[in-house]
Design a protein around this motif. Structure first.
Motif, PDB file in Angstrom:
ATOM      1  N   ILE A 119       0.842  -1.198   0.000  1.00  0.00           N
ATOM      2  CA  ILE A 119       0.000   0.000   0.000  1.00  0.00           C
ATOM      3  C   ILE A 119       0.878   1.248   0.000  1.00  0.00           C
ATOM      4  CG2 ILE A 119      -1.898   1.193   1.133  1.00  0.00           C
ATOM      5  CD1 ILE A 119      -2.551  -1.672   0.258  1.00  0.00           C
ATOM      6  N   PRO A 120       0.736   2.121  -0.986  1.00  0.00           N
ATOM      7  CA  PRO A 120       1.547   3.358  -0.996  1.00  0.00           C
ATOM      8  C   PRO A 120       1.199   4.267   0.180  1.00  0.00           C
ATOM      9  CG  PRO A 120       0.511   2.943  -3.141  1.00  0.00           C
ATOM     10  CD  PRO A 120      -0.123   2.013  -2.168  1.00  0.00           C
ATOM     11  N   ASP A 121       2.050   5.242   0.427  1.00  0.00           N
ATOM     12  CA  ASP A 121       1.794   6.242   1.457  1.00  0.00           C
ATOM     13  C   ASP A 121       0.729   7.230   1.004  1.00  0.00           C
ATOM     14  OD1 ASP A 121       3.621   5.719   3.683  1.00  0.00           O
ATOM     15  OD2 ASP A 121       5.220   6.081   2.213  1.00  0.00           O
ATOM     16  N   ILE A 122       0.149   7.909   1.983  1.00  0.00           N
ATOM     17  CA  ILE A 122      -0.799   8.993   1.705  1.00  0.00           C
ATOM     18  C   ILE A 122      -0.020  10.219   1.226  1.00  0.00           C
ATOM     19  CG2 ILE A 122      -2.515  10.549   2.732  1.00  0.00           C
ATOM     20  CD1 ILE A 122      -3.043   8.340   4.823  1.00  0.00           C
ATOM     21  N   ASP A 123      -0.553  10.893   0.201  1.00  0.00           N
ATOM     22  CA  ASP A 123       0.050  12.136  -0.289  1.00  0.00           C
ATOM     23  C   ASP A 123      -0.621  13.368   0.307  1.00  0.00           C
ATOM     24  OD1 ASP A 123       1.914  10.987  -2.322  1.00  0.00           O
ATOM     25  OD2 ASP A 123       0.036  10.286  -3.205  1.00  0.00           O
ATOM     26  N   LEU A 124      -1.943  13.317   0.452  1.00  0.00           N
ATOM     27  CA  LEU A 124      -2.716  14.453   0.946  1.00  0.00           C
ATOM     28  C   LEU A 124      -3.600  14.001   2.101  1.00  0.00           C
ATOM     29  CD1 LEU A 124      -3.972  15.900  -2.481  1.00  0.00           C
ATOM     30  CD2 LEU A 124      -2.043  16.740  -1.117  1.00  0.00           C
ATOM     31  N   PHE A 125      -3.568  14.737   3.202  1.00  0.00           N
ATOM     32  CA  PHE A 125      -4.428  14.428   4.330  1.00  0.00           C
ATOM     33  C   PHE A 125      -5.759  15.160   4.187  1.00  0.00           C
ATOM     34  CE2 PHE A 125      -0.344  13.663   6.804  1.00  0.00           C
ATOM     35  CZ  PHE A 125      -0.463  12.284   6.725  1.00  0.00           C
ATOM     36  N   LEU A 126      -6.836  14.396   4.288  1.00  0.00           N
ATOM     37  CA  LEU A 126      -8.169  14.977   4.234  1.00  0.00           C
ATOM     38  C   LEU A 126      -8.476  15.709   5.541  1.00  0.00           C
ATOM     39  CD1 LEU A 126     -10.061  11.927   2.690  1.00  0.00           C
ATOM     40  CD2 LEU A 126      -9.246  13.975   1.495  1.00  0.00           C
ATOM     41  N   GLU A 127      -9.121  16.868   5.429  1.00  0.00           N
ATOM     42  CA  GLU A 127      -9.437  17.686   6.601  1.00  0.00           C
ATOM     43  C   GLU A 127     -10.926  17.984   6.653  1.00  0.00           C
ATOM     44  OE1 GLU A 127      -6.916  21.107   7.285  1.00  0.00           O
ATOM     45  OE2 GLU A 127      -5.423  20.311   5.905  1.00  0.00           O
ATOM     46  N   GLU A 128     -11.460  17.958   7.855  1.00  0.00           N
ATOM     47  CA  GLU A 128     -12.875  18.239   8.086  1.00  0.00           C
ATOM     48  C   GLU A 128     -13.294  19.538   7.408  1.00  0.00           C
ATOM     49  OE1 GLU A 128     -16.767  17.924   9.750  1.00  0.00           O
ATOM     50  OE2 GLU A 128     -15.141  16.448   9.841  1.00  0.00           O
ATOM     51  N   GLY A 129     -14.363  19.453   6.602  1.00  0.00           N
ATOM     52  CA  GLY A 129     -14.946  20.636   5.984  1.00  0.00           C
ATOM     53  C   GLY A 129     -14.263  21.115   4.730  1.00  0.00           C
ATOM     54  N   LYS A 130     -13.125  20.521   4.379  1.00  0.00           N
ATOM     55  CA  LYS A 130     -12.376  20.974   3.209  1.00  0.00           C
ATOM     56  C   LYS A 130     -12.756  20.146   1.985  1.00  0.00           C
ATOM     57  CE  LYS A 130      -9.834  23.984   5.485  1.00  0.00           C
ATOM     58  NZ  LYS A 130      -8.391  23.746   5.659  1.00  0.00           N
ATOM     59  N   SER A 131     -12.686  20.767   0.814  1.00  0.00           N
ATOM     60  CA  SER A 131     -12.893  20.039  -0.425  1.00  0.00           C
ATOM     61  C   SER A 131     -11.597  19.367  -0.839  1.00  0.00           C
ATOM     62  CB  SER A 131     -13.385  20.977  -1.534  1.00  0.00           C
ATOM     63  OG  SER A 131     -12.405  21.959  -1.810  1.00  0.00           O
ATOM     64  N   VAL A 132     -11.686  18.467  -1.809  1.00  0.00           N
ATOM     65  CA  VAL A 132     -10.513  17.703  -2.220  1.00  0.00           C
ATOM     66  C   VAL A 132     -10.463  17.635  -3.740  1.00  0.00           C
ATOM     67  CG1 VAL A 132     -11.823  15.550  -1.938  1.00  0.00           C
ATOM     68  CG2 VAL A 132      -9.332  15.493  -1.957  1.00  0.00           C
TER      69      VAL A 132
END
Length: 222
Positions: A119-132
């Motif tokens: 499994i690759p690493d995460i590149d972007l951390f998702l944040e509450e209320g933010k769009s992606v």
């Protein structure tokens, strides 16, 4: 456009979500990478990135193969997931995933050997209320199934990708690493049930539903 591709031995719902003519995002590529890539090529779609509702193996196991395929096309895809589920990603994740499957006994061990891919690493951390990925999907952090479980909500389109937080008349299990039944019930009742009745729910497994139906018939909703 939302298209569902059922993938892997555990019948995970992988979604292709697009509000653009030639681009999309991939949500929860949990297996059968050839099927996912074939669908993308057939529709002439290029992904902007990959979003994970959580880190369990049945939602992430096709990640590496998909990333590798697009590298060969000279396309870099970022992987987006919540920081609280980072333990499920990267070089140290195998032990965590294997432990979860061991709880299923001999059948679980065999299933793990069949399903596991690095499994690759995460590149972007998702944040509450933010769009992606510059789209209309807003992150709702819904811990319970895992600490970093999220749902993805489009107010404009009245849609919710609920991962394994909310199912058709059910919820995700909480007896695996990071699970917390009380946190799950709070997430559902405090963050999801206030959404409009008309909101269509696209879960991580099983059939589609709506917030209105789950408010009326889901035994886990207060």
């Amino acid at each position: 456009m939302v298209e569902r591709i059922i993938v892997g031995r555990l019948n995970t719902n992988c979604y292709i979500y697009s509000r653009w003519k030639k681009e999309c995002v991939i949500i929860d590529p949990g297996g059968d990478y050839e099927k996912i890539i074939s669908h993308m090529v057939g529709k002439n779609l290029t992904p902007r990135g990959i979003i994970l509702t959580h880190g369990h193996l049945d939602h992430v196991s096709a990640l590496g193969k998909i990333i590798d395929y697009y590298v060969e096309q000279e396309i870099h895809l970022d992987i987006a997931a919540h920081e609280d589920d980072a333990i499920f990603f990267g070089s140290g994740a195998r032990e965590i995933h294997e432990e979860a499957f061991q709880q299923m006994g001999i059948d679980g061990k065999a299933l793990f050997q069949e399903m596991y891919k690095p499994i690759p690493d995460i590149d972007l951390f998702l944040e509450e209320g933010k769009s992606v990925f510059d789209c209309d999907l807003r992150v709702i952090h819904t811990p319970g199934h895992t600490k970093g479980s999220v749902c993805l909500y489009s107010e404009e389109s009245d849609m919710l990708f609920s991962g394994d937080t909310l199912f058709f008349e059910g919820v995700g299990r909480t007896d695996l690493f990071g699970g917390d039944s009380q946190a799950l019930f709070r997430s559902i009742n405090e963050k999801l049930m206030p959404l409009p009745d008309r909101t269509r729910v696209f879960p991580g497994h099983g059939p589609l539903t709506t917030i209105e139906r789950e408010r009326g018939y889901n035994p886990y909703v207060q």
